[in-house]
Design an enzyme around this catalytic site. Structure first.
Site, mmCIF file in Angstrom:
data_model
loop_
_atom_site.group_PDB
_atom_site.id
_atom_site.type_symbol
_atom_site.label_atom_id
_atom_site.label_comp_id
_atom_site.label_asym_id
_atom_site.label_seq_id
_atom_site.Cartn_x
_atom_site.Cartn_y
_atom_site.Cartn_z
ATOM 1 N N GLU A 1 24.670 37.218 36.002
ATOM 2 C CA GLU A 1 24.103 38.285 36.113
ATOM 3 C C GLU A 1 23.615 38.840 34.770
ATOM 4 O O GLU A 1 22.022 39.537 34.679
ATOM 5 C CB GLU A 1 24.167 39.769 36.412
ATOM 6 C CG GLU A 1 26.008 40.492 34.928
ATOM 7 C CD GLU A 1 26.368 41.959 35.636
ATOM 8 O OE1 GLU A 1 25.842 41.761 37.396
ATOM 9 O OE2 GLU A 1 26.791 42.548 34.650
ATOM 10 N N ASN B 1 34.473 48.705 25.792
ATOM 11 C CA ASN B 1 34.456 49.180 24.169
ATOM 12 C C ASN B 1 33.311 50.394 24.093
ATOM 13 O O ASN B 1 33.162 51.010 22.951
ATOM 14 C CB ASN B 1 33.305 48.432 23.346
ATOM 15 C CG ASN B 1 32.062 46.899 24.197
ATOM 16 O OD1 ASN B 1 31.760 48.049 25.778
ATOM 17 N ND2 ASN B 1 31.914 46.096 24.626
ATOM 18 N N GLY C 1 34.312 50.612 33.607
ATOM 19 C CA GLY C 1 34.268 50.408 35.368
ATOM 20 C C GLY C 1 35.720 49.516 35.834
ATOM 21 O O GLY C 1 36.234 49.521 34.428
ATOM 22 N N GLY D 1 28.679 40.521 33.565
ATOM 23 C CA GLY D 1 28.762 39.775 32.742
ATOM 24 C C GLY D 1 27.289 40.285 32.012
ATOM 25 O O GLY D 1 26.884 39.474 31.848
ATOM 26 N N LEU E 1 33.003 42.867 44.691
ATOM 27 C CA LEU E 1 34.342 42.859 45.230
ATOM 28 C C LEU E 1 35.033 42.361 44.377
ATOM 29 O O LEU E 1 36.230 42.280 44.082
ATOM 30 C CB LEU E 1 34.038 41.200 46.276
ATOM 31 C CG LEU E 1 33.112 42.053 47.093
ATOM 32 C CD1 LEU E 1 33.006 40.735 48.380
ATOM 33 C CD2 LEU E 1 34.235 43.129 47.721
ATOM 34 N N GLN E 2 35.011 41.673 42.603
ATOM 35 C CA GLN E 2 35.102 40.782 41.872
ATOM 36 C C GLN E 2 36.315 41.636 41.195
ATOM 37 O O GLN E 2 36.774 41.588 40.412
ATOM 38 C CB GLN E 2 34.445 40.086 41.142
ATOM 39 C CG GLN E 2 33.441 41.160 40.214
ATOM 40 C CD GLN E 2 32.132 39.564 40.680
ATOM 41 O OE1 GLN E 2 31.942 38.904 39.329
ATOM 42 N NE2 GLN E 2 30.682 40.114 40.398
ATOM 43 N N THR F 1 38.840 45.884 30.633
ATOM 44 C CA THR F 1 37.571 45.442 30.509
ATOM 45 C C THR F 1 37.275 43.841 31.682
ATOM 46 O O THR F 1 38.134 42.837 30.960
ATOM 47 C CB THR F 1 36.392 45.350 29.871
ATOM 48 O OG1 THR F 1 35.367 44.806 29.958
ATOM 49 C CG2 THR F 1 36.822 44.354 28.643
ATOM 50 N N ILE F 2 36.853 43.938 32.291
ATOM 51 C CA ILE F 2 36.620 42.455 33.071
ATOM 52 C C ILE F 2 35.404 41.633 32.565
ATOM 53 O O ILE F 2 35.740 40.287 33.066
ATOM 54 C CB ILE F 2 36.286 42.758 34.312
ATOM 55 C CG1 ILE F 2 34.415 43.113 34.958
ATOM 56 C CG2 ILE F 2 37.092 43.703 35.452
ATOM 57 C CD1 ILE F 2 33.537 43.527 35.842
ATOM 58 N N ASP F 3 35.028 42.123 31.841
ATOM 59 C CA ASP F 3 34.154 41.260 30.888
ATOM 60 C C ASP F 3 34.379 40.466 29.613
ATOM 61 O O ASP F 3 34.086 39.346 29.214
ATOM 62 C CB ASP F 3 32.713 42.364 30.319
ATOM 63 C CG ASP F 3 31.525 42.769 31.031
ATOM 64 O OD1 ASP F 3 31.862 42.085 32.456
ATOM 65 O OD2 ASP F 3 31.403 43.769 31.236
#
Lengths: 405, 405
Positions: A237, A108, A13, A181, A296-297, A136-138
């Site tokens: 989520e 990952n 992503g 997430g 959007l995030q 990663t945004i996570d």
């Protein structure tokens, strides 16, 4: 002796700062006189298989700097996860192009790809240096204090909840914001950094690190609503029941699967809508609204952490330095050294690849629906400078004149 | 002779700059020596009925300036729409408090409230000066070049689509973004200002000013997807079929109604999900994602147009000047006088109240799915300074070596 050609690609992503890492690799590599060409593979490993390369050596430094400040993956990305056969094909292409340095920017899944490619190269006796660059945004890469991309997404989520809380205070009701997430709740927890005054929302935070029980959720919402006359809720989520089954699966009858076997939880507003319906029907609250932050995030332009930009650039630069001056493959990692300062190190690929970090227990309150000051202290410096701040009117009530008679 | 007391309130949906107007009224009123007290009613007209007033004269100028820069309605808002009886009650309260100046910041419902209150005051022989101050992200007030709140929401939507387009280019597929706007498509049309390169999205824009035909929509998406390998779509929540029935009603089995009789189209992701389902099932495209921008677009902190801030402040200030030096009630309006400059005028309440402006034909292309340069020229100066810009790598392809043999 190096071949003079390096290859860089972006996987998974997009984030708001992944191009900083791409440009970090490109500009740093161009400083080494043994580097003749910097190639970029379009759309990740898929672009290697397809020999879909662009020559980044022909790009101007000026435009590279502008691209660095642009969100999303400038080379394009992919969700492909190479198996052995896929990796053998990657080799044939790398060998054919005499590429001896491979940099893959991703999460990952991508680090696991680099690990497999690195192993295959070693087995085949091919002199390939493979470096994974974190993104990663996570924030779910092990061995990292945090990952590039997360701070900017966290800033978006915090700012979004600051606004949502103000909106909810103005027109009271219940507000549910669903945040990305899958396994790690870091990004959802970032919603708490949008709080300022003690009665500000989010009042409740639901993380994938804790079991979600619908009855408990409804009781929490009821209690909060009775206390404040309103309730702002942040929900990951990835929330799931005690068996590990995603709550979202209660709703979506047909669930899409992507190539990694992950259930598609993004790109649909179903969970927010279901939770809102539950609150309306079970608690009898009229004004209940849900937003799913969705794409959007992760790619919003103009809401980026300068700390994140800086670090994303540096992991790219360090990757090249580790490759050129070091003697081993690995994954670049961010290590926090002070309040607030970082160093970069090269971890073995096996230490990072395919593993998932989740929120540490010390970051979650005993109630399971809020974050601790330890998390606040952890996240605040990452959000960067110039965070917008919310203010309110002080309450100076005027005496009623009508009802006194 | 004025009583020395004025009252200000905020109605309808919050915006990012509505507090600028509140502070414009408050600080400007405090400059007039005949003004003894500036009261604020909490939660709009509902706060008047409840005599729920705060004394803004006791607030510091410094904090007022900080509140001005905070999104959402600092006094709180309401969806109440007063009828005759409600207005008579407003009088009893105004008279009891000896309030002789009433400022109401809001959209077309609020302007209608001011009109009724003004009429009731006149009929009752009560010396009330009533001024409506414009505010709405929908930009649907007649007699105004544009309305405060719209430019900042438009900026959010444009920035969101810049990011969504970059994300979609990185991982190609179809993206549907649903934007607020019940009858007027201005905010949805603002998505086009996120475009830069000719092949950037949004590729298709669906506005409530044009009839939505599902078959035509699917054909448009198919053609775009075949041409670009991807498709970014902006859809207004207010799209409707030829009979005027909202498309959203096809989906939501039970539709909520608020006190104004408006169908609730916000706060649910249903329409985006339905449109995505149609595209997947009818066109056989696998990667289809939808986001509903929801409340983020109207109260996001940190994505505000400085032009909007300035004008929202000035309509508040001018409202006080019109009230103090003028001799009639009315609605403050923004008139564009140059490229780019504005003046403010006081329109009769009847000219604005309860009327809805929609997008002018010259702003929509013949295809009905894009906006014209006239709209681009209209909107661009409103978005303010410092709009973030997107850049991309130039394409310098590397020759394939494997497939040549």
């Amino acid at each position: 002796m190096p071949s003079g050609k390096i290859l860089v690609a972006q996987g998974g992503g997009p984030t708001a700062v992944i191009n900083q890492s791409l440009v970090g690799v490109t500009l740093e590599a161009r400083r080494f006189k043994q580097v003749e060409r910097v190639y970029g593979a379009r759309h990740g490993v898929r672009g290697i298989i397809n020999e879909d390369f662009v020559d980044l050596t022909q790009e101007t430094s000026h435009n590279l700097e502008l691209v660095a400040n642009t969100p999303s993956s400038a080379l394009g990305s992919t969700r492909d996860k190479p198996d052995l056969k896929y990796c053998q094909e990657i080799f044939q292409v790398l060998r054919a192009h005499e590429i001896e340095h491979f940099f893959y920017i991703g999460g990952n899944d991508s680090s696991d790809t680099v690990r497999i490619v690195s192993e295959e190269a070693r087995k085949a006796g091919y002199p390939l240096r493979s470096i994974h660059i974190p993104k990663t945004i996570d924030n779910d890469l092990v061995g990292n204090d945090h990952t590039p991309g997360f701070p900017s997404a966290a800033r978006f989520v915090a700012q979004a909840f600051t606004g949502a809380n103000l909106d909810n205070a103005s027109l009271p009701g219940v507000y549910v914001g669903v945040v990305m997430g899958r396994h790690a709740g870091f990004l959802t927890a970032a919603s708490a950094l949008g709080k300022k005054f003690p009665d500000d929302g989010p009042h409740l935070i639901y993380l994938p690190e804790r079991t979600f029980v619908l009855e408990k959720f409804l009781a929490d919402v009821k209690a909060t609503y009775e206390r404040f006359g309103r309730c702002v809720i942040a929900v990951s989520e990835g929330i799931h029941d005690v068996s590990g089954a995603p709550i979202a699966s209660l709703l979506a009858k047909e669930m899409e699967h992507d190539a990694h076997g992950n259930v598609q939880l993004s790109g649909t507003g179903a969970m927010a809508d279901l939770l809102c319906e539950e609150i309306k029907s079970k608690l009898g609250i009229k004004r209940v609204r849900g937003d799913t932050f969705g794409y959007l995030q992760r790619s919003f332009i103009g809401c980026v952490s300068d700390v994140d930009q800086r670090e994303a650039r540096e992991v790219g630069e360090k990757a090249v330095q580790f490759a050129m001056w070091g003697d081993r493959d690995g994954s670049v990692a961010i290590k926090r050294t002070g309040y607030y300062s970082v160093e970069y190190e090269l971890l073995p690929l096996e230490a990072v690849a395919g593993k998932t970090r989740v929120m540490e227990d010390e970051f979650i309150t005993a109630s399971g629906t809020d974050i601790t000051d330890a998390f606040r202290l952890y996240l605040r410096p990452l959000l960067g400078s110039g965070m917008p701040d919310a203010f309110r009117l002080r309450h100076s009530p005027v005496a009623k004149v009508r009802d006194q008679g």
